[in-house]
Design a protein around this motif. Sequence first.
Motif, PDB file in Angstrom:
ATOM      1  N   PHE A  36      62.949  25.704   7.858  1.00 33.65           N
ATOM      2  CA  PHE A  36      63.347  25.834   6.162  1.00 33.65           C
ATOM      3  C   PHE A  36      63.812  24.951   6.273  1.00 33.65           C
ATOM      4  CE2 PHE A  36      65.528  27.814   3.282  1.00 33.65           C
ATOM      5  CZ  PHE A  36      64.737  28.771   2.056  1.00 33.65           C
ATOM      6  N   GLU A  37      65.192  24.547   7.108  1.00 33.40           N
ATOM      7  CA  GLU A  37      66.438  23.671   6.310  1.00 33.40           C
ATOM      8  C   GLU A  37      65.665  22.686   6.160  1.00 33.40           C
ATOM      9  OE1 GLU A  37      69.051  23.811   9.548  1.00 33.40           O
ATOM     10  OE2 GLU A  37      69.238  26.356   9.195  1.00 33.40           O
ATOM     11  N   ASP A  38      64.809  21.932   7.189  1.00 32.10           N
ATOM     12  CA  ASP A  38      64.419  20.650   7.093  1.00 32.10           C
ATOM     13  C   ASP A  38      63.464  20.541   5.713  1.00 32.10           C
ATOM     14  OD1 ASP A  38      65.223  19.726   9.700  1.00 32.10           O
ATOM     15  OD2 ASP A  38      63.053  20.064  10.625  1.00 32.10           O
ATOM     16  N   ALA A  39      62.807  21.555   5.277  1.00 32.46           N
ATOM     17  CA  ALA A  39      62.295  21.903   3.886  1.00 32.46           C
ATOM     18  C   ALA A  39      63.122  21.604   3.134  1.00 32.46           C
ATOM     19  CB  ALA A  39      61.222  23.153   3.829  1.00 32.46           C
ATOM     20  N   GLU A  40      64.117  22.077   3.256  1.00 35.34           N
ATOM     21  CA  GLU A  40      65.350  22.148   1.751  1.00 35.34           C
ATOM     22  C   GLU A  40      65.379  19.916   1.678  1.00 35.34           C
ATOM     23  OE1 GLU A  40      68.529  24.534   3.077  1.00 35.34           O
ATOM     24  OE2 GLU A  40      67.812  25.748   0.903  1.00 35.34           O
ATOM     25  N   GLN A  44      64.417  17.400  -0.974  1.00 37.07           N
ATOM     26  CA  GLN A  44      65.300  16.671  -2.160  1.00 37.07           C
ATOM     27  C   GLN A  44      65.111  15.305  -1.710  1.00 37.07           C
ATOM     28  OE1 GLN A  44      67.690  19.102  -3.999  1.00 37.07           O
ATOM     29  NE2 GLN A  44      68.968  17.254  -3.318  1.00 37.07           N
ATOM     30  N   GLU A  45      65.014  14.731  -0.421  1.00 39.45           N
ATOM     31  CA  GLU A  45      64.089  13.301  -0.585  1.00 39.45           C
ATOM     32  C   GLU A  45      63.407  13.048  -1.120  1.00 39.45           C
ATOM     33  OE1 GLU A  45      63.426   9.032   1.302  1.00 39.45           O
ATOM     34  OE2 GLU A  45      65.629  10.649   0.936  1.00 39.45           O
ATOM     35  N   THR A  46      62.000  14.069  -1.505  1.00 41.17           N
ATOM     36  CA  THR A  46      61.122  13.635  -2.327  1.00 41.17           C
ATOM     37  C   THR A  46      61.337  13.695  -4.120  1.00 41.17           C
ATOM     38  OG1 THR A  46      59.527  15.802  -1.149  1.00 41.17           O
ATOM     39  CG2 THR A  46      58.899  15.328  -3.470  1.00 41.17           C
ATOM     40  N   PHE A  47      61.981  14.313  -4.230  1.00 39.00           N
ATOM     41  CA  PHE A  47      63.015  14.386  -5.472  1.00 39.00           C
ATOM     42  C   PHE A  47      64.272  12.804  -6.192  1.00 39.00           C
ATOM     43  CE2 PHE A  47      63.723  19.099  -6.268  1.00 39.00           C
ATOM     44  CZ  PHE A  47      62.151  19.367  -6.925  1.00 39.00           C
ATOM     45  N   LEU A  48      64.133  12.160  -4.589  1.00 41.68           N
ATOM     46  CA  LEU A  48      65.293  11.421  -5.013  1.00 41.68           C
ATOM     47  C   LEU A  48      64.226  10.004  -4.760  1.00 41.68           C
ATOM     48  CD1 LEU A  48      67.962   9.627  -4.976  1.00 41.68           C
ATOM     49  CD2 LEU A  48      67.153   9.834  -2.104  1.00 41.68           C
ATOM     50  N   ILE A  70      54.348  12.711  -2.435  1.00 46.03           N
ATOM     51  CA  ILE A  70      55.897  12.130  -2.341  1.00 46.03           C
ATOM     52  C   ILE A  70      56.152  13.303  -1.942  1.00 46.03           C
ATOM     53  CG2 ILE A  70      58.563  11.185  -2.389  1.00 46.03           C
ATOM     54  CD1 ILE A  70      56.777  10.824  -5.341  1.00 46.03           C
ATOM     55  N   ALA A  71      55.708  14.252  -1.347  1.00 42.97           N
ATOM     56  CA  ALA A  71      56.727  15.081  -0.107  1.00 42.97           C
ATOM     57  C   ALA A  71      55.704  15.192   1.351  1.00 42.97           C
ATOM     58  CB  ALA A  71      56.271  16.693  -0.989  1.00 42.97           C
ATOM     59  N   THR A  72      54.487  15.010   1.184  1.00 39.30           N
ATOM     60  CA  THR A  72      53.443  14.919   1.984  1.00 39.30           C
ATOM     61  C   THR A  72      54.172  13.614   2.721  1.00 39.30           C
ATOM     62  OG1 THR A  72      51.498  15.850   1.416  1.00 39.30           O
ATOM     63  CG2 THR A  72      51.510  15.120   2.974  1.00 39.30           C
ATOM     64  N   ASN A  73      54.635  12.435   2.451  1.00 42.85           N
ATOM     65  CA  ASN A  73      54.884  11.136   2.664  1.00 42.85           C
ATOM     66  C   ASN A  73      56.325  11.544   3.260  1.00 42.85           C
ATOM     67  OD1 ASN A  73      52.868   9.705   3.438  1.00 42.85           O
ATOM     68  ND2 ASN A  73      53.244   9.329   0.715  1.00 42.85           N
ATOM     69  N   ALA A  74      56.982  11.973   2.433  1.00 45.24           N
ATOM     70  CA  ALA A  74      58.531  12.187   3.608  1.00 45.24           C
ATOM     71  C   ALA A  74      58.213  12.917   4.549  1.00 45.24           C
ATOM     72  CB  ALA A  74      59.307  12.877   1.814  1.00 45.24           C
ATOM     73  N   CYS A  75      57.552  14.557   4.705  1.00 45.11           N
ATOM     74  CA  CYS A  75      57.833  15.638   5.900  1.00 45.11           C
ATOM     75  C   CYS A  75      56.991  14.401   6.967  1.00 45.11           C
ATOM     76  CB  CYS A  75      56.261  15.925   5.853  1.00 45.11           C
ATOM     77  SG  CYS A  75      56.859  17.449   4.138  1.00 45.11           S
ATOM     78  N   LEU A  76      56.111  13.415   6.919  1.00 48.30           N
ATOM     79  CA  LEU A  76      55.381  12.169   8.053  1.00 48.30           C
ATOM     80  C   LEU A  76      56.466  11.888   8.465  1.00 48.30           C
ATOM     81  CD1 LEU A  76      52.300  12.093   6.099  1.00 48.30           C
ATOM     82  CD2 LEU A  76      52.246  13.543   8.149  1.00 48.30           C
ATOM     83  N   ASP A  77      57.659  11.068   7.448  1.00 41.78           N
ATOM     84  CA  ASP A  77      58.072  10.105   7.716  1.00 41.78           C
ATOM     85  C   ASP A  77      59.491  11.192   8.537  1.00 41.78           C
ATOM     86  OD1 ASP A  77      57.412   8.055   6.496  1.00 41.78           O
ATOM     87  OD2 ASP A  77      58.466   8.417   4.701  1.00 41.78           O
ATOM     88  N   ALA A 136      48.790  17.487  15.075  1.00 39.99           N
ATOM     89  CA  ALA A 136      49.728  15.909  15.320  1.00 39.99           C
ATOM     90  C   ALA A 136      49.952  15.832  13.832  1.00 39.99           C
ATOM     91  CB  ALA A 136      48.876  14.946  15.815  1.00 39.99           C
ATOM     92  N   PRO A 137      50.786  15.386  13.316  1.00 42.14           N
ATOM     93  CA  PRO A 137      51.406  15.244  11.715  1.00 42.14           C
ATOM     94  C   PRO A 137      50.437  14.962  10.725  1.00 42.14           C
ATOM     95  CG  PRO A 137      53.208  14.797  13.687  1.00 42.14           C
ATOM     96  CD  PRO A 137      52.409  14.803  13.920  1.00 42.14           C
ATOM     97  N   ARG A 138      49.353  14.108  11.362  1.00 43.04           N
ATOM     98  CA  ARG A 138      48.648  13.439  10.251  1.00 43.04           C
ATOM     99  C   ARG A 138      47.256  14.440  10.152  1.00 43.04           C
ATOM    100  NH1 ARG A 138      49.436   8.480   8.062  1.00 43.04           N
ATOM    101  NH2 ARG A 138      47.063   7.796   8.228  1.00 43.04           N
ATOM    102  N   PRO A 139      47.090  14.920  11.281  1.00 45.28           N
ATOM    103  CA  PRO A 139      46.140  16.137  11.120  1.00 45.28           C
ATOM    104  C   PRO A 139      46.128  17.263  10.799  1.00 45.28           C
ATOM    105  CG  PRO A 139      45.866  14.678  13.302  1.00 45.28           C
ATOM    106  CD  PRO A 139      46.464  14.184  12.291  1.00 45.28           C
TER     107      PRO A 139
END
Length: 323
Positions: A36-40, A44-48, A70-77, A136-139
């Motif tokens: 939950f915390e990482d998602a928060e 925020q990073e997505t909106f930025l 944008i959100a998916t790529n921020a998660c992968l990063d 794995a993250p991408r799958p």
Amino acid sequence: MNADTRPEAGDPEFSGLAERHRRELHVHCYRMLGSFEDAEDTVQETFLRAWRRRETFAGRSTFRAWLYRIATNACLDLLAKRRPEPATGGEVLWLQPYPDRLLDELPAGDADGPETAAVARETIELAYLVALQHLAPRPRAALILRDVLGWPAKEVAELLGDSVNSVNSALQRARAGMREHLPAERQDWTGGEEDAGTRELVRRFTDASVAPDVPALAAMLRDDVLFSMPPTPGRYVGRDAVVHNWIEDGYPDLKGLRAVPTCANRQPAVAYYLWQEGEGAYRPLTIDVLRITGGAITEIFTFHDDQFPRFGLPERLPADGTE
């Protein structure tokens, strides 16, 4: 401005338009990350990133889909930095619960609408989240975008920078990985809609937990019940192993408990408070999130007291029983 119309660069409504999607983006990031915390942090990073790149939105897709990219790529990063390897051995030590009261913030929408998909019961339950974290993250991203959100393979390929064939191959691997970590039949891992029998079982479980009455609790557990307490290491499989762990931890000697019902991940949950003589009050202890199948408890996730605030639970319960 409609939630999926194109914002112009510098549009004063840009932030408001993005905010309308905050909760569903948070759920999406939560599925990707299990925390939950990482998602928060990632929302925020997505909106930025979206604000910085607002001039690049060309309208080839909806604004909502653009934010999801944008959100998916921020998660992968983030996964590449913090957790480059997926979970193993059935445990997800970073797993955190998602309060139903926050899932309820999304508008109901149409039966087949995007908001409905964002919080579909079978894809937000903890058993499903745990299985996702073993991919794995991408799958994982391919499976969530294709099977949960219903994106076309071509759009997923564009987001991930892969070919459609590569995405389809990753999706097949992801589906196979999910089958390894979920029971074969869907009804075996999803608790389904809550009914009178489920509510009664939760009531009996709560009463026995407060007692505490270990034999009564054991009688409610399925033979192959699973128990874990993230972030504390340890995954216990089977009634005997779970009960033995409780006894070893001294649970039968724990006195002075009170319980408050709640819900997480579309599953029944119980928050426990422990009497603190020095404070003259009951203070937060743990939250149990239950998976119930066929009239028996099949999985228990126990979370620490740091999760109480986001559930909107009180910080203390007085001795007289009022809140």
